[in-house]
Structures are given as C-alpha cells and as structure tokens.
Design an enzyme around this catalytic site. Sequence first.
Site, short mmCIF file in Angstrom:
data_model
loop_
_atom_site.label_atom_id
_atom_site.label_comp_id
_atom_site.label_asym_id
_atom_site.label_seq_id
_atom_site.Cartn_x
_atom_site.Cartn_y
_atom_site.Cartn_z
CG ASP A 24 -1.74 -1.25 1.06
OD1 ASP A 24 -1.93 -1.99 0.30
OD2 ASP A 24 -2.77 -1.20 2.10
CE LYS A 129 -3.46 -4.36 1.41
NZ LYS A 129 -4.22 -3.74 2.51
CB CYS A 162 -2.08 -2.40 5.42
SG CYS A 162 -3.79 -1.96 5.33
N1 TIU Z 1 -2.49 0.49 4.25
C1 TIU Z 1 -2.87 0.57 5.69
O1 TIU Z 1 -2.21 0.57 6.51
N2 TIU Z 1 -4.29 1.32 5.89
C2 TIU Z 1 -4.67 2.10 6.59
O2 TIU Z 1 -5.56 2.37 6.86
N3 TIU Z 1 -3.59 2.47 7.79
C3 TIU Z 1 -3.81 3.32 8.82
O3 TIU Z 1 -2.67 3.34 9.46
N4 TIU Z 1 -4.73 3.95 8.89
#
Ligand code: TIU
Length: 221
Positions: A24, A129, A162
């Site tokens: 991500d 995802k 994530c």
């Molecule tokens: N990719 C990921 O970590 N999504 C989140 O929403 N992370 C947060 O720390 N909010």
Amino acid sequence: MIEVEAAPFAFKFDPVRTALVVIDMQRDFIEPGGFGETLGNDVSHMQRAIGPTRKLLQLFRERGWPVIHTRENHAGDLSDCPPAKRERGEPSLRIGDEGPMGRILIRGEPGAEIVPECAPVDGETVIDKPGKGAFYATSLGDVLKTLGANSLIFAGVTTEVCVQTTMREANDRGYDCLLIEEATESYFPEFKAATLEMIRAQGGIVGWTTPLASFETAINQ
Ligand code: TIU
C-alpha cells in the site's frame, strides 16, 4: 540459501522461493489530502519509507526476483466496502467522497495510485485489496503458490495496520516473513517501534526484522 543478520535471529531464505511484498505505498496514505490525512493523521512520517522501499525494489529487480505490490482500495460503487469501514468515526472525508486527489480510496483515482518512486514496472504483480490484510478477498495466496514461494520480504505502510495484518496472515499460512525496518512507516513512531518488537518477540512469533543494510549485505555475498 541466503542468511541475513536479523532479529530475533538469522533469517535464511532461498531466493528462488522468495517474493518481495510491498504494501500500500499509495498516495492516499503518504500524501496530504488522502485517506490517511482524512483520518486525522500526520502523513509527513510516511515520506521516510519511500527511499528505502525504492532501494529494496531496485535490489529485487536487479536480480529478477519476484515483486508483488498491494493497494488498499474499493470499487467506485463501494460494493466491496463494508459500511462499518466507511461509516466509522468522524473522518474529514469518507471513503468514496471527492478529495483533492480524486475520490478517497477508490480504485483508479489518482490518490489510490502507488507513489511514482515505488510504482510497479512491467511483469510485477499488483493486488487490489478491500481489507487491511492482503490475503483477504484477493488472489495473493494463489499468486504465491504459483511462484512456489515460502519466504516473503515485506515493506510498505502502515507498519501496525496493513503491514502487520498481512504478515500475520502470511505467518498463519506458513510463510517465513522478514520486514525491512526502514522500508515501513506508521503515523505513530511509537506504534512502529512496538510493532517491530512484537513481530520478533517470543522467538519470532510473527517473523523477523532487519535494517536494509543487513539485507543488502546478505544478498551481495
Ligand atoms: N494500508 C494501511 O495501513 N491502511 C490503513 O488504513 N492504515 C492506517 O494506518 N490507517
């Protein structure tokens, strides 16, 4: 086998059975005006992960080792976004709302793209995802089976959300998981530190962590 100096002890992996999983590295988490900032976070911390992740990508690409990128995102009609995820809390904008980088966390919008420094190149797998874990409701498990992977090297954001969720999912599926310490970031430095500690506690209950330099030294030997 390649042996990396790591914590809680050496991480050994067979490069033909290993993939890099970059979680991500999207503008929505890293740049102002995206999903991360709408949740009330200071996104400036995220910048630190870009350089080391780019370097890690370069090391894998030079060797022709497999690279997998993930992106947290949702369909434009929000059919894959649980209402509980969209409606929770008091964000400044909700998933699907129009923001400065397009609709928040929607597949195909500028904000949902991976930052240019870490963008996928031809031949690399990109997994979209809907959840925090990259195995949930995706083809990641099948992709890794096809590759014959048994070890995964991790980078990306955010460390405790994530990245950690995906490492735990991978650990339960039998993968040995190594997180590169500088190639991951959290909005909360103390959460990053705690996550690195909890991954490697109890004899590597989730996996291993190591500095990028140790990984590079090991693969150059
Ligand atoms: N990719 C990921 O970590 N999504 C989140 O929403 N992370 C947060 O720390 N909010």
